[in-house]
Design a protein around this motif. Structure first.
Motif, PDB file in Angstrom:
ATOM      1  N   ASN A  64       3.099  17.518   4.211  1.00  0.00           N
ATOM      2  CA  ASN A  64       2.544  16.185   4.445  1.00  0.00           C
ATOM      3  C   ASN A  64       2.575  15.324   3.186  1.00  0.00           C
ATOM      4  O   ASN A  64       2.814  14.113   3.261  1.00  0.00           O
ATOM      5  CB  ASN A  64       1.118  16.302   4.975  1.00  0.00           C
ATOM      6  N   LEU A  65       2.334  15.945   2.041  1.00  0.00           N
ATOM      7  CA  LEU A  65       2.444  15.210   0.769  1.00  0.00           C
ATOM      8  C   LEU A  65       3.867  14.735   0.546  1.00  0.00           C
ATOM      9  O   LEU A  65       4.099  13.582   0.151  1.00  0.00           O
ATOM     10  CB  LEU A  65       2.016  16.106  -0.394  1.00  0.00           C
ATOM     11  N   LEU A  66       4.820  15.620   0.802  1.00  0.00           N
ATOM     12  CA  LEU A  66       6.230  15.280   0.616  1.00  0.00           C
ATOM     13  C   LEU A  66       6.647  14.137   1.535  1.00  0.00           C
ATOM     14  O   LEU A  66       7.277  13.163   1.094  1.00  0.00           O
ATOM     15  CB  LEU A  66       7.090  16.516   0.887  1.00  0.00           C
ATOM     16  N   VAL A  67       6.275  14.232   2.798  1.00  0.00           N
ATOM     17  CA  VAL A  67       6.610  13.191   3.770  1.00  0.00           C
ATOM     18  C   VAL A  67       5.955  11.868   3.396  1.00  0.00           C
ATOM     19  O   VAL A  67       6.573  10.799   3.459  1.00  0.00           O
ATOM     20  CB  VAL A  67       6.175  13.627   5.191  1.00  0.00           C
ATOM     21  N   THR A  68       4.690  11.926   2.973  1.00  0.00           N
ATOM     22  CA  THR A  68       3.936  10.708   2.659  1.00  0.00           C
ATOM     23  C   THR A  68       4.458  10.013   1.414  1.00  0.00           C
ATOM     24  O   THR A  68       4.660   8.791   1.411  1.00  0.00           O
ATOM     25  CB  THR A  68       2.439  11.052   2.480  1.00  0.00           C
ATOM     26  N   VAL A  69       4.692  10.774   0.345  1.00  0.00           N
ATOM     27  CA  VAL A  69       5.138  10.172  -0.916  1.00  0.00           C
ATOM     28  C   VAL A  69       6.553   9.611  -0.792  1.00  0.00           C
ATOM     29  O   VAL A  69       6.818   8.477  -1.206  1.00  0.00           O
ATOM     30  CB  VAL A  69       5.057  11.197  -2.070  1.00  0.00           C
ATOM     31  N   THR A  70       7.468  10.385  -0.210  1.00  0.00           N
ATOM     32  CA  THR A  70       8.839   9.879  -0.046  1.00  0.00           C
ATOM     33  C   THR A  70       8.858   8.688   0.911  1.00  0.00           C
ATOM     34  O   THR A  70       9.609   7.730   0.708  1.00  0.00           O
ATOM     35  CB  THR A  70       9.774  10.985   0.477  1.00  0.00           C
ATOM     36  N   GLY A  71       8.006   8.733   1.950  1.00  0.00           N
ATOM     37  CA  GLY A  71       7.910   7.590   2.860  1.00  0.00           C
ATOM     38  C   GLY A  71       7.406   6.352   2.160  1.00  0.00           C
ATOM     39  O   GLY A  71       7.838   5.227   2.462  1.00  0.00           O
ATOM     40  N   SER A  72       6.498   6.521   1.189  1.00  0.00           N
ATOM     41  CA  SER A  72       5.965   5.390   0.428  1.00  0.00           C
ATOM     42  C   SER A  72       7.030   4.780  -0.484  1.00  0.00           C
ATOM     43  O   SER A  72       7.028   3.573  -0.734  1.00  0.00           O
ATOM     44  CB  SER A  72       4.767   5.843  -0.416  1.00  0.00           C
ATOM     45  N   ILE A  73       7.927   5.599  -0.993  1.00  0.00           N
ATOM     46  CA  ILE A  73       9.007   5.090  -1.845  1.00  0.00           C
ATOM     47  C   ILE A  73      10.059   4.371  -1.007  1.00  0.00           C
ATOM     48  O   ILE A  73      10.644   3.370  -1.436  1.00  0.00           O
ATOM     49  CB  ILE A  73       9.648   6.244  -2.637  1.00  0.00           C
ATOM     50  N   LEU A  74      10.283   4.866   0.213  1.00  0.00           N
ATOM     51  CA  LEU A  74      11.321   4.301   1.084  1.00  0.00           C
ATOM     52  C   LEU A  74      10.823   3.172   1.970  1.00  0.00           C
ATOM     53  O   LEU A  74      11.617   2.575   2.702  1.00  0.00           O
ATOM     54  CB  LEU A  74      11.890   5.409   1.985  1.00  0.00           C
ATOM     55  N   VAL A  75       9.522   2.850   1.934  1.00  0.00           N
ATOM     56  CA  VAL A  75       8.934   1.928   2.903  1.00  0.00           C
ATOM     57  C   VAL A  75       9.664   0.576   2.935  1.00  0.00           C
ATOM     58  O   VAL A  75       9.923  -0.031   1.900  1.00  0.00           O
ATOM     59  CB  VAL A  75       7.424   1.732   2.616  1.00  0.00           C
ATOM     60  N   PHE A  76      10.002   0.152   4.144  1.00  0.00           N
ATOM     61  CA  PHE A  76      10.734  -1.113   4.324  1.00  0.00           C
ATOM     62  C   PHE A  76      10.178  -1.955   5.474  1.00  0.00           C
ATOM     63  O   PHE A  76       9.909  -3.144   5.310  1.00  0.00           O
ATOM     64  CB  PHE A  76      12.221  -0.810   4.584  1.00  0.00           C
ATOM     65  N   ASN A  77      10.012  -1.338   6.641  1.00  0.00           N
ATOM     66  CA  ASN A  77       9.671  -2.096   7.843  1.00  0.00           C
ATOM     67  C   ASN A  77       8.391  -2.909   7.714  1.00  0.00           C
ATOM     68  O   ASN A  77       8.366  -4.104   8.062  1.00  0.00           O
ATOM     69  CB  ASN A  77       9.539  -1.145   9.044  1.00  0.00           C
ATOM     70  N   GLU A  78       7.319  -2.272   7.252  1.00  0.00           N
ATOM     71  CA  GLU A  78       6.018  -2.931   7.220  1.00  0.00           C
ATOM     72  C   GLU A  78       6.007  -4.192   6.353  1.00  0.00           C
ATOM     73  O   GLU A  78       5.654  -5.269   6.841  1.00  0.00           O
ATOM     74  CB  GLU A  78       4.930  -1.948   6.762  1.00  0.00           C
ATOM     75  N   PRO A  79       6.396  -4.102   5.058  1.00  0.00           N
ATOM     76  CA  PRO A  79       6.379  -5.325   4.237  1.00  0.00           C
ATOM     77  C   PRO A  79       7.419  -6.356   4.679  1.00  0.00           C
ATOM     78  O   PRO A  79       7.167  -7.558   4.591  1.00  0.00           O
ATOM     79  CB  PRO A  79       6.676  -4.811   2.818  1.00  0.00           C
ATOM     80  N   TYR A  80       8.569  -5.887   5.174  1.00  0.00           N
ATOM     81  CA  TYR A  80       9.610  -6.835   5.581  1.00  0.00           C
ATOM     82  C   TYR A  80       9.186  -7.652   6.799  1.00  0.00           C
ATOM     83  O   TYR A  80       9.362  -8.866   6.833  1.00  0.00           O
ATOM     84  CB  TYR A  80      10.911  -6.089   5.877  1.00  0.00           C
ATOM     85  N   ILE A  81       8.600  -6.994   7.785  1.00  0.00           N
ATOM     86  CA  ILE A  81       8.216  -7.692   9.012  1.00  0.00           C
ATOM     87  C   ILE A  81       6.990  -8.572   8.797  1.00  0.00           C
ATOM     88  O   ILE A  81       6.935  -9.710   9.257  1.00  0.00           O
ATOM     89  CB  ILE A  81       7.946  -6.683  10.148  1.00  0.00           C
ATOM     90  N   LEU A  82       5.992  -8.055   8.060  1.00  0.00           N
ATOM     91  CA  LEU A  82       4.737  -8.795   7.897  1.00  0.00           C
ATOM     92  C   LEU A  82       4.848  -9.942   6.894  1.00  0.00           C
ATOM     93  O   LEU A  82       4.374 -11.051   7.170  1.00  0.00           O
ATOM     94  CB  LEU A  82       3.624  -7.846   7.452  1.00  0.00           C
ATOM     95  N   THR A  83       5.450  -9.696   5.731  1.00  0.00           N
ATOM     96  CA  THR A  83       5.411 -10.702   4.650  1.00  0.00           C
ATOM     97  C   THR A  83       6.771 -11.027   4.043  1.00  0.00           C
ATOM     98  O   THR A  83       6.875 -11.982   3.282  1.00  0.00           O
ATOM     99  CB  THR A  83       4.501 -10.203   3.511  1.00  0.00           C
ATOM    100  N   ASN A  84       7.778 -10.203   4.343  1.00  0.00           N
ATOM    101  CA  ASN A  84       9.096 -10.338   3.720  1.00  0.00           C
ATOM    102  C   ASN A  84       9.002 -10.280   2.191  1.00  0.00           C
ATOM    103  O   ASN A  84       9.762 -10.921   1.473  1.00  0.00           O
ATOM    104  CB  ASN A  84       9.779 -11.645   4.161  1.00  0.00           C
ATOM    105  N   GLY A  85       8.025  -9.516   1.709  1.00  0.00           N
ATOM    106  CA  GLY A  85       7.866  -9.354   0.267  1.00  0.00           C
ATOM    107  C   GLY A  85       6.979 -10.396  -0.384  1.00  0.00           C
ATOM    108  O   GLY A  85       6.697 -10.315  -1.573  1.00  0.00           O
TER     109      GLY A  85
END
Length: 294
Positions: free
Chosen positions: A219-240
């Motif tokens: 779960n740590l591995l999935v969570t940390v790597t997912g945090s580095i790869l995160v794209f959908n949430e910031p792109y859709i909500l704020t576009n950065g």
């Protein structure tokens, strides 16, 4: 001297997977790293070799630094909520006291995981709306008007608003993974601890936590790597935005490649994302010593 007989059957079973990984993972990784040494656009017919200039650009790119900072915030908050809080939540749901209502609660917590990220972004866009949003309406209702603000339009709160949406969607999945791990723990261990006079908190730290070590690592591995790869949430909500206050490395990479038409530098950013993910994964494997017998 007898030659060892090579068993071909296991190799044949592994071959499709090796070919698939090579075609869709390793070759693109090598190609991307190669591209980071060139200047070219999306529709370029040729590439101009620029050496290490794109890598040097990375060290003076303030947007990349801001994006990396946001990814680190994302990882820290995600580990605290999606891993540690999820473990506590899973332990509570598996407690005897909640046994009757646990199945219904599992469904409730897991439902956000099954909803499309686009739908969730639209939902939270309404929640964060400065005029008619649920958060500001609630704050006004209880007399805390001074705390209302444009959550996605404020450079201080934008990234935390995006992170909060991500936690709401993802925490249910990690909780379910921990529940499965807890259900595999022998009941004898809990009974022995209870006989020794250990309370629920003591049993949690002395029995549950050590027994779900492997699940915690995953779960740590999935969570940390997912945090580095995160794209959908910031792109859709704020576009950065606003500005670069909620920019992440993946969003910056996308904008650089497809809006600024600088595929060489976008490849450099992609290489950075891969290296960070690999480094964090190796550190976690080393620290957790997963798969080794005690």
């Amino acid at each position: 001297m007898k030659l060892k007989k090579v068993k071909i059957t296991p190799i044949l079973f592994m071959l499709p997977t090796i070919l698939f990984l090579g075609l869709f993972i390793y070759i693109p990784l090598i190609q991307n790293f190669y591209n980071s040494f060139f200047e070219f656009s999306v529709f370029s017919q040729s590439k101009e070799f620029v050496g290490l200039s794109k890598i040097k650009q990375l060290f003076v790119d303030e947007v990349a630094l801001s994006a990396l900072n946001n990814n680190v915030k994302y990882a820290i908050i995600s580990v605290l909520l999606q891993v540690f809080f999820a473990l506590v939540l899973a332990s509570i749901l598996e407690d005897k006291f909640f046994r009757r209502v646990a199945p219904a609660l599992r469904v409730i917590y897991f439902m956000p995981v099954m909803i499309s990220i686009s739908v969730i972004a639209l939902l939270f866009g309404f929640v964060y709306n400065p005029q008619i949003g649920l958060i500001n309406s609630l704050l006004e209702l209880i007399g805390l008007d001074q705390l209302t603000k444009p959550w996605l339009g404020n450079s201080t709160t934008a990234i935390y608003s995006v992170i909060a949406m991500s936690q709401w969607q993802s925490i249910g999945l990690i909780t379910m993974l921990f529940i499965v791990a807890i259900q595999k723990i022998p009941k004898d261990l809990y009974e022995a601890a209870e006989i020794d006079g250990a309370g629920k908190i003591r049993r949690f730290f002395s029995v549950t936590v050590p027994q779900v070590k492997e699940a915690t690592f995953v779960n740590l591995l999935v969570t940390v790597t997912g945090s580095i790869l995160v794209f959908n949430e910031p792109y859709i909500l704020t576009n950065g935005g606003p500005g670069n206050s909620s920019m992440t490395l993946a969003v910056h990479m996308y904008q650089t490649g497809f809006f600024k038409d600088d595929m060489g530098y976008a490849s450099t950013l992609a290489s950075l994302i891969f290296l960070l993910s690999a480094i964090f994964a190796l550190i976690q494997i080393k620290v957790s010593k997963t798969g080794k017998e005690d």
